[in-house]
Design a protein around this motif. Structure first.
Motif, PDB file in Angstrom:
ATOM      1  N   ASP A 110       8.051   9.059   6.620  1.00 52.65           N
ATOM      2  CA  ASP A 110       6.696   8.574   6.431  1.00 52.65           C
ATOM      3  C   ASP A 110       5.941   9.534   5.488  1.00 52.65           C
ATOM      4  O   ASP A 110       5.651  10.673   5.865  1.00 52.65           O
ATOM      5  CB  ASP A 110       5.999   8.502   7.798  1.00 52.65           C
ATOM      6  N   SER A 141       6.360   1.573  10.351  1.00 51.95           N
ATOM      7  CA  SER A 141       5.365   1.566   9.277  1.00 51.95           C
ATOM      8  C   SER A 141       4.735   0.186   9.245  1.00 51.95           C
ATOM      9  O   SER A 141       5.420  -0.823   9.188  1.00 51.95           O
ATOM     10  CB  SER A 141       6.015   1.899   7.935  1.00 51.95           C
ATOM     11  N   SER A 184       0.716  -2.047   8.586  1.00 48.73           N
ATOM     12  CA  SER A 184      -0.597  -1.966   7.973  1.00 48.73           C
ATOM     13  C   SER A 184      -1.648  -2.230   9.044  1.00 48.73           C
ATOM     14  O   SER A 184      -1.410  -2.958   9.998  1.00 48.73           O
ATOM     15  CB  SER A 184      -0.651  -3.009   6.865  1.00 48.73           C
ATOM     16  N   SER A 224       2.949   9.773   4.619  1.00 47.21           N
ATOM     17  CA  SER A 224       1.611  10.212   5.024  1.00 47.21           C
ATOM     18  C   SER A 224       1.676  11.403   5.982  1.00 47.21           C
ATOM     19  O   SER A 224       0.694  12.119   6.161  1.00 47.21           O
ATOM     20  CB  SER A 224       0.827   9.059   5.645  1.00 47.21           C
ATOM     21  N   VAL A 225       2.818  11.604   6.623  1.00 47.39           N
ATOM     22  CA  VAL A 225       2.919  12.762   7.536  1.00 47.39           C
ATOM     23  C   VAL A 225       3.955  13.796   7.085  1.00 47.39           C
ATOM     24  O   VAL A 225       3.843  14.969   7.403  1.00 47.39           O
ATOM     25  CB  VAL A 225       3.229  12.328   9.006  1.00 47.39           C
ATOM     26  N   ASP A 278       0.805  -1.231   0.000  1.00 47.70           N
ATOM     27  CA  ASP A 278       0.000   0.000   0.000  1.00 47.70           C
ATOM     28  C   ASP A 278       0.835   1.278   0.000  1.00 47.70           C
ATOM     29  O   ASP A 278       0.315   2.348   0.241  1.00 47.70           O
ATOM     30  CB  ASP A 278      -0.993  -0.009   1.175  1.00 47.70           C
ATOM     31  N   THR A 279       2.151   1.164  -0.252  1.00 47.74           N
ATOM     32  CA  THR A 279       2.952   2.367  -0.501  1.00 47.74           C
ATOM     33  C   THR A 279       3.711   2.152  -1.805  1.00 47.74           C
ATOM     34  O   THR A 279       3.821   1.024  -2.284  1.00 47.74           O
ATOM     35  CB  THR A 279       3.990   2.664   0.608  1.00 47.74           C
TER      36      THR A 279
END
Ligand code: GLU
Length: 257
Positions: free
Chosen positions: A175, A202, A204, A177-178, A167-168
């Motif tokens: 990271d 990291s 899931s 997402s941040v 999913d990355t």
């Protein structure tokens, strides 16, 4: 014939509800079928059994206790293979299910049986689909995550390449997402402590593995001389680029002897 092991995680195959992500699985099957038609040997390591079982059983979330996890896996594995069988047969490909625990590959006789079966399936032009045998996988004998399983299988079967669809888009400097400054690391020739620090944390919410288990898998493959790529599972068409040698996700270069 290039032999490619492809690992796909629960985060790609199932929605957070545990129900199947039809768009993702249909695209994946289409691309893998096409790659097989083009003459590649494909071995698929697929997670998703516990996730799908969670959905089918209507459980409130991914189970925490072992017996419920194993029950969910036993239910979900049927759904998973039913869907793969249905979709691959639309493209005239035959699939086989193989469920393994780590000790199956450690025990010489069982490892030989596994190799003989797998090589024969590939000769028969079948697409093997592997998962951990979750019913039997207590902590002592389990791979624990399908990243490790995929690496062991890729090494055991002398794959030319392991591709981990997740999913990355790959391994980032931070990271993504941040941190807006996070950059994708395109190529890794050595797995250092710094990389492990990047990977830590990291994980899931729907699957078992995370970046840490992927780094371990890449490390094992690198030692066997196998290149490994981590890339985004929502776009399985990336596999075409990978096979054409185009840059994609994060590539870990196997040691060449
Ligand atoms: N065997 C587990 C399943 O099918 C997956 C393990 C993992 O996510 O790595 O749900």
């Amino acid at each position: 014939m290039p032999r490619i092991t492809v690992k796909v995680g629960t985060s790609t195959l199932a929605h957070p509800t545990g129900r199947i992500n039809i768009r993702h699985i249909e695209n994946l099957v289409k691309v893998l079928s096409d790659l097989k038609n083009a003459g590649n040997q494909i071995i698929l390591v697929s997670s998703g059994a516990i996730g799908m079982g969670t959905g089918s059983l209507g459980l409130p979330g991914r189970p925490a206790d072992m017996p419920t996890k194993q029950a969910a896996a036993a239910v979900g594995q049927c759904e998973l293979m039913y869907i793969y069988d249905k979709l691959f047969s639309e493209y005239s490909h035959t699939v086989a299910q193989i469920l393994l625990t780590a000790d199956d590959l450690e025990h010489p006789d069982r490892r030989k049986n596994f190799e003989n079966t797998l090589f024969r399936l590939l000769e028969l032009n079948v697409l093997p689909i592997l998962n951990e045998n979750d019913t039997m996988a207590t902590a002592e004998i389990a791979f624990g995550d399908n990243d490790s399983l995929a690496a062991s299988v890729a090494c055991c079967l002398h794959s030319d390449l392991l591709v981990m669809l997740t999913d990355t888009e790959g391994l980032y400097t931070d990271d993504p997402s941040v941190s807006p400054d996070a950059e994708l690391i395109p190529c890794v020739t050595e797995i250092t402590d710094d990389l492990y620090r990047l990977a830590k944390g990291s994980g899931s919410t729907v699957g078992t593995g995370g970046m840490l288990t992927k780094l371990n898998a890449a490390k094992a493959c690198m030692a066997c001389g196998i290149d490994t790529i981590i890339c985004g599972g929502s776009r399985p068409e990336l596999l075409y680029d990978i096979i054409e040698g185009k840059a994609c996700g994060t590539k870990f270069i196997g040691k060449k002897v």
